[in-house]
Design a protein around this motif. Structure first.
Motif, PDB file in Angstrom:
ATOM      1  N   ASP A 197      41.302   1.579 121.053  1.00 31.45           N
ATOM      2  CA  ASP A 197      42.213   1.265 119.960  1.00 31.45           C
ATOM      3  C   ASP A 197      41.529   0.440 118.874  1.00 31.45           C
ATOM      4  O   ASP A 197      40.584  -0.312 119.137  1.00 31.45           O
ATOM      5  CB  ASP A 197      43.415   0.475 120.487  1.00 31.45           C
ATOM      6  CG  ASP A 197      44.321   1.326 121.362  1.00 31.45           C
ATOM      7  OD1 ASP A 197      44.253   2.560 121.258  1.00 31.45           O
ATOM      8  OD2 ASP A 197      45.093   0.744 122.150  1.00 31.45           O
ATOM      9  N   MET A 198      42.055   0.515 117.654  1.00 30.67           N
ATOM     10  CA  MET A 198      41.506  -0.242 116.541  1.00 30.67           C
ATOM     11  C   MET A 198      42.044  -1.669 116.497  1.00 30.67           C
ATOM     12  O   MET A 198      41.521  -2.515 115.759  1.00 30.67           O
ATOM     13  CB  MET A 198      41.821   0.458 115.212  1.00 30.67           C
ATOM     14  CG  MET A 198      43.277   0.560 114.869  1.00 30.67           C
ATOM     15  SD  MET A 198      43.582   1.443 113.300  1.00 30.67           S
ATOM     16  CE  MET A 198      43.135   0.176 112.122  1.00 30.67           C
ATOM     17  N   GLY A 199      43.062  -1.960 117.272  1.00 27.16           N
ATOM     18  CA  GLY A 199      43.625  -3.301 117.345  1.00 27.16           C
ATOM     19  C   GLY A 199      44.231  -3.560 118.705  1.00 27.16           C
ATOM     20  O   GLY A 199      44.257  -2.681 119.566  1.00 27.16           O
ATOM     21  N   TYR A 324      53.372  -6.270 108.538  1.00 22.24           N
ATOM     22  CA  TYR A 324      52.162  -5.608 108.041  1.00 22.24           C
ATOM     23  C   TYR A 324      52.038  -5.791 106.531  1.00 22.24           C
ATOM     24  O   TYR A 324      50.969  -6.133 106.018  1.00 22.24           O
ATOM     25  CB  TYR A 324      52.185  -4.124 108.396  1.00 22.24           C
ATOM     26  CG  TYR A 324      50.930  -3.389 107.976  1.00 22.24           C
ATOM     27  CD1 TYR A 324      49.813  -3.339 108.813  1.00 22.24           C
ATOM     28  CD2 TYR A 324      50.845  -2.767 106.729  1.00 22.24           C
ATOM     29  CE1 TYR A 324      48.662  -2.684 108.425  1.00 22.24           C
ATOM     30  CE2 TYR A 324      49.694  -2.115 106.335  1.00 22.24           C
ATOM     31  CZ  TYR A 324      48.598  -2.078 107.190  1.00 22.24           C
ATOM     32  OH  TYR A 324      47.450  -1.444 106.785  1.00 22.24           O
ATOM     33  N   HIS A 328      49.074  -7.866 104.720  1.00 21.22           N
ATOM     34  CA  HIS A 328      48.262  -7.142 103.735  1.00 21.22           C
ATOM     35  C   HIS A 328      48.230  -7.899 102.408  1.00 21.22           C
ATOM     36  O   HIS A 328      47.168  -8.065 101.795  1.00 21.22           O
ATOM     37  CB  HIS A 328      48.854  -5.747 103.537  1.00 21.22           C
ATOM     38  CG  HIS A 328      48.059  -4.884 102.607  1.00 21.22           C
ATOM     39  ND1 HIS A 328      48.628  -3.870 101.869  1.00 21.22           N
ATOM     40  CD2 HIS A 328      46.741  -4.888 102.273  1.00 21.22           C
ATOM     41  CE1 HIS A 328      47.694  -3.279 101.129  1.00 21.22           C
ATOM     42  NE2 HIS A 328      46.546  -3.885 101.362  1.00 21.22           N
ATOM     43  N   THR A 341      35.416 -10.313 108.364  1.00 21.57           N
ATOM     44  CA  THR A 341      35.847 -10.199 109.763  1.00 21.57           C
ATOM     45  C   THR A 341      35.804 -11.535 110.497  1.00 21.57           C
ATOM     46  O   THR A 341      36.257 -11.608 111.643  1.00 21.57           O
ATOM     47  CB  THR A 341      34.967  -9.192 110.523  1.00 21.57           C
ATOM     48  OG1 THR A 341      33.597  -9.617 110.464  1.00 21.57           O
ATOM     49  CG2 THR A 341      35.105  -7.804 109.930  1.00 21.57           C
ATOM     50  N   GLU A 346      42.263  -9.921 109.058  1.00 22.32           N
ATOM     51  CA  GLU A 346      42.043  -8.487 109.285  1.00 22.32           C
ATOM     52  C   GLU A 346      42.427  -8.078 110.699  1.00 22.32           C
ATOM     53  O   GLU A 346      42.943  -6.979 110.910  1.00 22.32           O
ATOM     54  CB  GLU A 346      40.594  -8.108 108.958  1.00 22.32           C
ATOM     55  CG  GLU A 346      39.513  -8.826 109.771  1.00 22.32           C
ATOM     56  CD  GLU A 346      39.250  -8.151 111.102  1.00 22.32           C
ATOM     57  OE1 GLU A 346      39.498  -6.928 111.212  1.00 22.32           O
ATOM     58  OE2 GLU A 346      38.805  -8.851 112.026  1.00 22.32           O
ATOM     59  N   GLN A 347      42.211  -8.970 111.672  1.00 29.25           N
ATOM     60  CA  GLN A 347      42.605  -8.612 113.030  1.00 29.25           C
ATOM     61  C   GLN A 347      44.122  -8.573 113.161  1.00 29.25           C
ATOM     62  O   GLN A 347      44.686  -7.673 113.809  1.00 29.25           O
ATOM     63  CB  GLN A 347      42.035  -9.594 114.051  1.00 29.25           C
ATOM     64  CG  GLN A 347      42.428  -9.206 115.481  1.00 29.25           C
ATOM     65  CD  GLN A 347      41.889 -10.147 116.536  1.00 29.25           C
ATOM     66  OE1 GLN A 347      40.820 -10.726 116.380  1.00 29.25           O
ATOM     67  NE2 GLN A 347      42.643 -10.304 117.620  1.00 29.25           N
ATOM     68  N   ARG A 350      45.424  -5.293 111.877  1.00 29.55           N
ATOM     69  CA  ARG A 350      45.241  -4.179 112.812  1.00 29.55           C
ATOM     70  C   ARG A 350      46.176  -4.304 114.011  1.00 29.55           C
ATOM     71  O   ARG A 350      46.723  -3.310 114.500  1.00 29.55           O
ATOM     72  CB  ARG A 350      43.782  -4.115 113.272  1.00 29.55           C
ATOM     73  CG  ARG A 350      42.835  -3.672 112.170  1.00 29.55           C
ATOM     74  CD  ARG A 350      41.397  -3.516 112.657  1.00 29.55           C
ATOM     75  NE  ARG A 350      40.743  -4.806 112.820  1.00 29.55           N
ATOM     76  CZ  ARG A 350      40.394  -5.336 113.992  1.00 29.55           C
ATOM     77  NH1 ARG A 350      40.648  -4.674 115.114  1.00 29.55           N
ATOM     78  NH2 ARG A 350      39.797  -6.499 114.062  1.00 29.55           N
ATOM     79  N   ASP A 351      46.353  -5.527 114.496  1.00 30.04           N
ATOM     80  CA  ASP A 351      47.224  -5.727 115.655  1.00 30.04           C
ATOM     81  C   ASP A 351      48.671  -5.359 115.335  1.00 30.04           C
ATOM     82  O   ASP A 351      49.349  -4.671 116.110  1.00 30.04           O
ATOM     83  CB  ASP A 351      47.155  -7.183 116.117  1.00 30.04           C
ATOM     84  CG  ASP A 351      45.829  -7.535 116.786  1.00 30.04           C
ATOM     85  OD1 ASP A 351      45.033  -6.618 117.072  1.00 30.04           O
ATOM     86  OD2 ASP A 351      45.582  -8.735 117.016  1.00 30.04           O
ATOM     87  N   LEU A 353      49.770  -3.409 112.992  1.00 33.18           N
ATOM     88  CA  LEU A 353      49.892  -1.973 112.729  1.00 33.18           C
ATOM     89  C   LEU A 353      50.217  -1.201 114.009  1.00 33.18           C
ATOM     90  O   LEU A 353      51.032  -0.270 114.005  1.00 33.18           O
ATOM     91  CB  LEU A 353      48.603  -1.443 112.104  1.00 33.18           C
ATOM     92  CG  LEU A 353      48.545   0.071 111.841  1.00 33.18           C
ATOM     93  CD1 LEU A 353      49.654   0.498 110.895  1.00 33.18           C
ATOM     94  CD2 LEU A 353      47.179   0.452 111.274  1.00 33.18           C
TER      95      LEU A 353
END
Length: 380
Positions: A197-199, A324, A328, A341, A346-347, A350-351, A353
């Motif tokens: 996963d991305m987050g 989100y 953003h 990062t 940014e984390q 992603r989380d 999302l």
């Protein structure tokens, strides 16, 4: 509606806030490691922060659902992933308390409320997504118990000790003929696969492959063939908790952004003195406050045994979207530094999302809402 906090509730919320402050610096490391330290989970259990709404006989605190939501919000300010330990504990704990045989409830509910381990929930599958009422996993009677076959997708798949899984035990239309089982994941025939996963990587989402795994008859939860109706009731609770969870991450990001924009200068003025930066943040504060009130109302309705399915669906689609959008905007307000990062923004983006997808997409939630507003024949 009464959102007042008694002394015990405030103590638990303060404990959650203290943990959040302490764990926040380790959020990125948990993300890289793909796990949450078991000692941290046990600490949450010792402090009564996992499923505190459950009866004391099961290791809970006889607390209000409203307090559980407020605790989730506080923990998520430090790390949204860690808050999910508490949320999955409440979801599974209530499922077991309502549906499990006495022996299973007595063993596994204190296991999760104490933080000794995690019990996950396996409803989704790789091939059915939002169509949770049509699982491919099957279970049939054999040797005085049940043999299960299929694959489940779930959070904490890589770390949990057991899971509540849904399987088809009889023919039937969507949502019918389904049963739920408590399955220990060290049983023969079970393997685990992590998903990239991305987050929210710290929660160890993955696939659980079940190939001819046998479980005793007593591991059947509730009435055979009626799991979808009986067990799905618990998701109204978790949907409101998820709303509080993501709003905790959004609120923390907002506070960081106000601090940043009030101390960083451009054209000899603080960034916050420019309406183009301050007004979007003011709008974000308003949106978070409104979404929080919706979630708190939903939890209050649950505490008072009033219908709250429609409100829970509102929480589940709107709060993650709001969170989100807010995070953003905060990232953009930080300029180039928000894109780094080595900052938590940014984390969190992603989380959060991921929670626009997991536990019910916005489209499914809007379908639930629509069906509570018009006759089923007139609904989508």
């Amino acid at each position: 509606m009464d959102f007042a906090l008694d002394e015990a509730m405030q103590h638990d919320i303060d404990s959650a806030a203290e943990i959040a402050t302490r764990i926040a610096p380790g959020m990125a490391e948990r993300q890289r490691a793909g796990r949450i330290d078991p000692d941290l989970v046990r600490e949450m259990g010792r402090k009564g922060l996992i499923a505190p709404e459950l009866p004391r006989a099961f290791g809970g605190r006889d607390g209000r659902s409203l307090a559980t939501g407020m605790i989730a919000e506080q923990i998520a300010r430090g790390d949204l992933n860690v808050a999910y330990v508490q949320i999955i504990g409440s979801l599974v704990g209530q499922v077991l308390a309502r549906n499990a045989p006495e022996e299973i409830a007595a063993r596994w509910i204190p296991h999760l409320t104490s933080g000794a381990g995690i019990v996950a929930i396996g409803l989704s599958e790789p091939g059915n997504g939002s169509d949770a009422g049509s699982p491919s996993m099957t279970a049939h009677r054999e040797r005085g118990g049940w043999v299960l076959r299929g694959t489940k997708s779930m959070s904490f798949a890589m770390h949990c000790d057991a899971a509540v899984v849904f399987a088809r035990t009889a023919d039937g239309s969507r949502g019918r003929g389904l049963s739920a089982f408590l399955v220990e994941l060290d049983r023969e025939g079970i393997t685990r696969r992590r998903l990239p996963d991305m987050g929210t990587t710290a929660v160890g989402r993955g696939l659980i492959d079940v190939d001819g795994t046998w479980v005793p008859e007593g591991h059947l939860l509730g009435t055979e063939g009626c799991a979808f109706t009986q067990v799905m009731q618990g998701f109204d609770f978790s949907r409101a908790l998820i709303g509080m969870q993501v709003l905790g991450a959004a609120q923390a990001t907002l506070e960081e952004t106000w601090e940043y924009t009030s101390t960083r200068t451009a054209f000899d003025r603080p960034l916050s003195s420019f309406q183009g930066l301050a007004f979007p943040l003011a709008e974000a504060e308003t949106q978070v406050a409104a979404a929080r009130l919706l979630c708190q109302k939903t939890l209050w309705l649950k505490d008072n045994d009033l219908p709250h399915t429609k409100e829970a669906a509102m929480c589940k689609w709107w709060a993650p979207k709001t969170a989100y959008d807010v995070i953003h905007q905060c990232l953009l307000s930080h300029g180039q530094y928000g894109y780094l990062t080595d900052r938590p923004i940014e984390q969190r983006l992603r989380d959060v999302l991921g929670l626009q997808i997991g536990d019910g997409t916005a489209q499914i939630m809007k379908l639930v809402i629509a069906r509570h507003c018009v006759d089923r024949e007139a609904a989508p």
